[in-house]
Design a protein around this motif. Structure first.
Motif, PDB file in Angstrom:
ATOM      1  N   LEU A 156      58.344 -26.678  82.365  1.00  0.00           N
ATOM      2  CA  LEU A 156      59.378 -25.653  82.496  1.00  0.00           C
ATOM      3  C   LEU A 156      60.183 -25.853  83.770  1.00  0.00           C
ATOM      4  O   LEU A 156      59.639 -26.002  84.839  1.00  0.00           O
ATOM      5  N   ALA A 157      61.490 -25.848  83.626  1.00  0.00           N
ATOM      6  CA  ALA A 157      62.355 -26.026  84.793  1.00  0.00           C
ATOM      7  C   ALA A 157      62.885 -24.692  85.281  1.00  0.00           C
ATOM      8  O   ALA A 157      62.734 -24.342  86.437  1.00  0.00           O
ATOM      9  N   ARG A 158      63.471 -23.897  84.364  1.00  0.00           N
ATOM     10  CA  ARG A 158      64.003 -22.588  84.770  1.00  0.00           C
ATOM     11  C   ARG A 158      63.787 -21.589  83.638  1.00  0.00           C
ATOM     12  O   ARG A 158      63.874 -21.912  82.481  1.00  0.00           O
ATOM     13  N   PHE A 159      63.507 -20.376  84.053  1.00  0.00           N
ATOM     14  CA  PHE A 159      63.258 -19.314  83.083  1.00  0.00           C
ATOM     15  C   PHE A 159      63.826 -18.059  83.719  1.00  0.00           C
ATOM     16  O   PHE A 159      63.191 -17.474  84.575  1.00  0.00           O
TER      17      PHE A 159
ATOM     18  N   ILE B 141      67.382 -16.875  79.351  1.00  0.00           N
ATOM     19  CA  ILE B 141      67.764 -18.231  79.010  1.00  0.00           C
ATOM     20  C   ILE B 141      66.571 -19.140  79.260  1.00  0.00           C
ATOM     21  O   ILE B 141      66.046 -19.191  80.366  1.00  0.00           O
ATOM     22  N   MET B 142      66.121 -19.833  78.246  1.00  0.00           N
ATOM     23  CA  MET B 142      65.026 -20.770  78.401  1.00  0.00           C
ATOM     24  C   MET B 142      65.607 -22.177  78.502  1.00  0.00           C
ATOM     25  O   MET B 142      66.222 -22.660  77.548  1.00  0.00           O
TER      26      MET B 142
ATOM     27  N   LEU C 203      53.360 -22.074  86.707  1.00  0.00           N
ATOM     28  CA  LEU C 203      53.725 -20.690  86.977  1.00  0.00           C
ATOM     29  C   LEU C 203      54.693 -20.506  88.146  1.00  0.00           C
ATOM     30  O   LEU C 203      55.530 -19.602  88.095  1.00  0.00           O
ATOM     31  N   PRO C 204      54.598 -21.310  89.206  1.00  0.00           N
ATOM     32  CA  PRO C 204      55.571 -21.108  90.301  1.00  0.00           C
ATOM     33  C   PRO C 204      57.021 -21.144  89.841  1.00  0.00           C
ATOM     34  O   PRO C 204      57.867 -20.449  90.397  1.00  0.00           O
ATOM     35  N   ALA C 205      57.317 -21.941  88.796  1.00  0.00           N
ATOM     36  CA  ALA C 205      58.688 -21.992  88.285  1.00  0.00           C
ATOM     37  C   ALA C 205      59.100 -20.652  87.699  1.00  0.00           C
ATOM     38  O   ALA C 205      60.261 -20.249  87.776  1.00  0.00           O
ATOM     39  N   VAL C 206      58.136 -19.937  87.109  1.00  0.00           N
ATOM     40  CA  VAL C 206      58.418 -18.621  86.539  1.00  0.00           C
ATOM     41  C   VAL C 206      58.406 -17.555  87.618  1.00  0.00           C
ATOM     42  O   VAL C 206      59.235 -16.644  87.642  1.00  0.00           O
ATOM     43  N   GLN C 207      57.451 -17.658  88.534  1.00  0.00           N
ATOM     44  CA  GLN C 207      57.303 -16.644  89.574  1.00  0.00           C
ATOM     45  C   GLN C 207      58.481 -16.622  90.545  1.00  0.00           C
ATOM     46  O   GLN C 207      58.656 -15.650  91.282  1.00  0.00           O
ATOM     47  N   SER C 208      59.269 -17.685  90.544  1.00  0.00           N
ATOM     48  CA  SER C 208      60.426 -17.712  91.431  1.00  0.00           C
ATOM     49  C   SER C 208      61.483 -16.694  91.017  1.00  0.00           C
ATOM     50  O   SER C 208      62.353 -16.341  91.808  1.00  0.00           O
TER      51      SER C 208
ATOM     52  N   GLN D 138      58.728 -12.129  86.557  1.00  0.00           N
ATOM     53  CA  GLN D 138      57.298 -12.116  86.838  1.00  0.00           C
ATOM     54  C   GLN D 138      56.658 -10.742  86.643  1.00  0.00           C
ATOM     55  O   GLN D 138      55.577 -10.656  86.050  1.00  0.00           O
ATOM     56  N   PRO D 139      57.277  -9.626  87.098  1.00  0.00           N
ATOM     57  CA  PRO D 139      56.659  -8.321  86.831  1.00  0.00           C
ATOM     58  C   PRO D 139      56.493  -8.045  85.342  1.00  0.00           C
ATOM     59  O   PRO D 139      55.518  -7.411  84.926  1.00  0.00           O
ATOM     60  N   LEU D 140      57.441  -8.497  84.540  1.00  0.00           N
ATOM     61  CA  LEU D 140      57.350  -8.291  83.101  1.00  0.00           C
ATOM     62  C   LEU D 140      56.155  -9.036  82.523  1.00  0.00           C
ATOM     63  O   LEU D 140      55.398  -8.500  81.710  1.00  0.00           O
TER      64      LEU D 140
END
Length: 539
Positions: free
Chosen positions: A11-14, A24-25, A269-274, A279-281
């Motif tokens: 995963l690059a950006r989420f 946008i995935m 996960l860091p890519a998502v947590q950024s 992340q709260p969702l």
């Protein structure tokens, strides 16, 4: 695993679009627009190994709606799997009903796609799309800890087993070939030649049924579980597996793929947590409660302070009964216990003035004088009732939040007794409440299987002397309401006659209802609860 299998994991950006409200995935190496043929290929069968990630944009509302619906489905799978035999007709009927209610694909052919012009084909395509996307959303939410991964894998496996077993023979073969599992059925001639061996080596196969069943010829190394239990016929390096047992082979493959995917997703996960909005969702989904909202106090003023001791013994779930007992004995609860128990009491009907009186009278019996209570604790109670700070109507903790929140340490009494107690101590506690030895064994077996909510539901049934609670337990306040209904012959707790209390007209019951268009989003609710956390002291 092919490179395509890892696309989701690379995963690059989420991220969430600001104005369009779309998620946008975007994935490395995946910049081309998805064509109709690609979509048809992705959803060409009603069942998946979920190897290829979603390849499209979806709205935020759809993102959350898909995830919540799949979570409801997995919760149903868990509850039914403990309550019924997984091959029974009752299990299948109840699960089929849930599939229909939530709009997931079930018992359909493999030849339907979005290119079909009729409405049925279009509907089936949308169900498959929902199934695919919702799985990947929950994969992100449930990859974060070992406990979450274990729970997710188990429920997805049970779900897959049921759906695969319900497929007709033709669609099972299509699925195997589509996923490069080249297991073909043997010919009638070979079946006739091996008839005696197949009957003698295969469970539930007789002379009258062997001709009616399909047998798959599988390399023996792919069927080690069946070989180990001597359930199949072996010849020349191949295992001959009856159609009802091929699911074992497929499930092993599914589990291996999903387990690896979750482990690799956790690394990404860091890519998502950024993204601070997403992340709260995802955190909320892993703790999600999908039932009634007990923040709306329909029962305000129905419970008097004099009732609490009696109610705790007969209508409180074990977690709240434990907190009440600790408060009465120690005249104090630490931060976690005050939050968990305070919001529960608010949910069952305590007014703000009652809550202040309740906590003040108990703390004053301990080491806290009135002035210190008013300075250090009263504000946090008013804040809990929406009278300070953001003036938010805070929600009582659900079972999932109680189970998955920070575990209790020495001197704490919050948490779930079924999750956080030593089994021997839990057994002693249940014995002290006069539960039958057989019932205690049932509860401990559920705890051992990590079915904590079902253990609490069994506790409800044993303490109320009923065989079936008739509901799926997801919330401590739900436990209380169902108990009161049962004890009152179907009616909820009656309001006690009491003198109107000063300031009661300002409690949450008189706050105007919020229109649906302005209700809090899931992410906002999570943020608000974190804000409430900061107002409780640790002493």
């Amino acid at each position: 695993m092919s490179p395509r299998d890892n696309t989701w994991l690379r995963l690059a950006r989420f991220f969430v679009g600001d104005r369009t409200g779309k998620i946008i995935m975007q994935f490395l190496g995946r910049k081309k627009k998805v064509t109709l043929n690609q979509q048809n290929e992705l959803y060409g069968h009603c069942l998946q190994f979920y190897c290829q990630p979603p390849l499209e944009n979806i709205s935020l509302n759809e993102f959350e709606g898909f995830a919540v619906d799949r979570l409801k489905l997995l919760k149903t799978v868990e509850n039914l799997g403990v309550s019924y035999v997984k091959t029974s007709e009752e299990y299948k009927t109840k699960l089929h009903t849930e599939f229909s209610n939530l709009g997931f694909p079930h018992k359909v052919g493999a030849d339907e796609s979005s290119s079909n012009k009729n409405q049925a084909g279009s509907t089936e395509y949308e169900k498959r799309r929902k199934d695919h996307i919702s799985h990947f959303i929950l994969r992100l939410a449930y990859c974060q800890t070992e406990d979450l991964r274990r729970w997710f894998i188990q429920q997805e496996m049970d779900l897959f087993r049921y759906r695969f077993s319900e497929l007709k023979s033709q669609y099972k073969t299509d699925f195997l070939h589509k996923n490069n599992l080249k297991y073909d059925t043997i010919s009638d001639e070979e079946k006739t030649n091996l008839k005696d061996q197949l009957i003698n080596s295969s469970f539930s196969v007789s002379g009258t049924t062997v001709a009616e069943q399909d047998f798959y010829k599988v390399p023996f190394q792919d069927a080690l579980d069946l070989v180990r239990t001597r359930k199949v016929f072996l010849k020349a390096g191949y295992a001959y597996i009856p159609h009802q047992d091929i699911v074992t082979i497929v499930l092993n493959d599914f589990r291996t793929r999903l387990s690896k995917a979750l482990a690799l997703t956790a690394r990404s996960l860091p890519a998502v947590q950024s993204d601070e909005r997403l992340q709260p969702l995802l955190n909320h989904l892993s703790h999600a409660y999908v039932g009634q909202d007990y923040s709306i106090q329909k029962n305000v003023g129905k419970v008097s302070l004099e009732q609490i001791d009696q109610l705790s013994a007969k209508s409180f779930p074990l977690c709240m009964r434990q907190l009440h007992k600790a408060l009465r004995e120690n005249h104090h609860l630490r931060h976690g216990g005050r939050m968990q128990y305070g919001l529960f009491l608010k949910g069952i009907g305590l007014t703000l003035d009652q809550a202040l009186q309740f906590w003040r009278s108990e703390f004053v019996k301990g080491k806290v004088d009135t002035d210190k209570f008013d300075k250090a604790y009263a504000y946090s109670i008013r804040h809990m009732f929406g009278k300070e700070g953001k003036r938010t109507d805070y929600t009582p903790y659900s079972c999932m939040k109680v189970i998955l929140s920070n575990p209790p340490s020495q001197g704490d009494y919050h948490g779930c007794p079924f999750r956080h107690s030593d089994p021997e101590l839990l057994k002693q506690k249940l014995q002290s409440y006069k539960l039958s030895p057989g019932g205690i064994v049932q509860i401990l077996d559920l705890v051992k299987g990590m079915h904590y909510q079902l253990a609490c539901q069994k506790y409800f049934e044993l303490t109320h002397n009923i065989d079936d609670a008739g509901f799926s337990l997801n919330h401590p306040n739900q436990y209380f309401i169902e108990s009161q209904k049962f004890l009152g012959g179907g009616k909820e707790v009656k309001k006690e006659a009491e003198i109107p209390q000063k300031g009661q007209e300002n409690t949450a019951s008189n706050v105007p209802s919020v229109p649906p268009s302005r209700q809090r989003t899931t992410t906002q609710a999570v943020d608000d609860m974190g804000d409430l956390d900061s107002y409780f002291l640790d002493e």
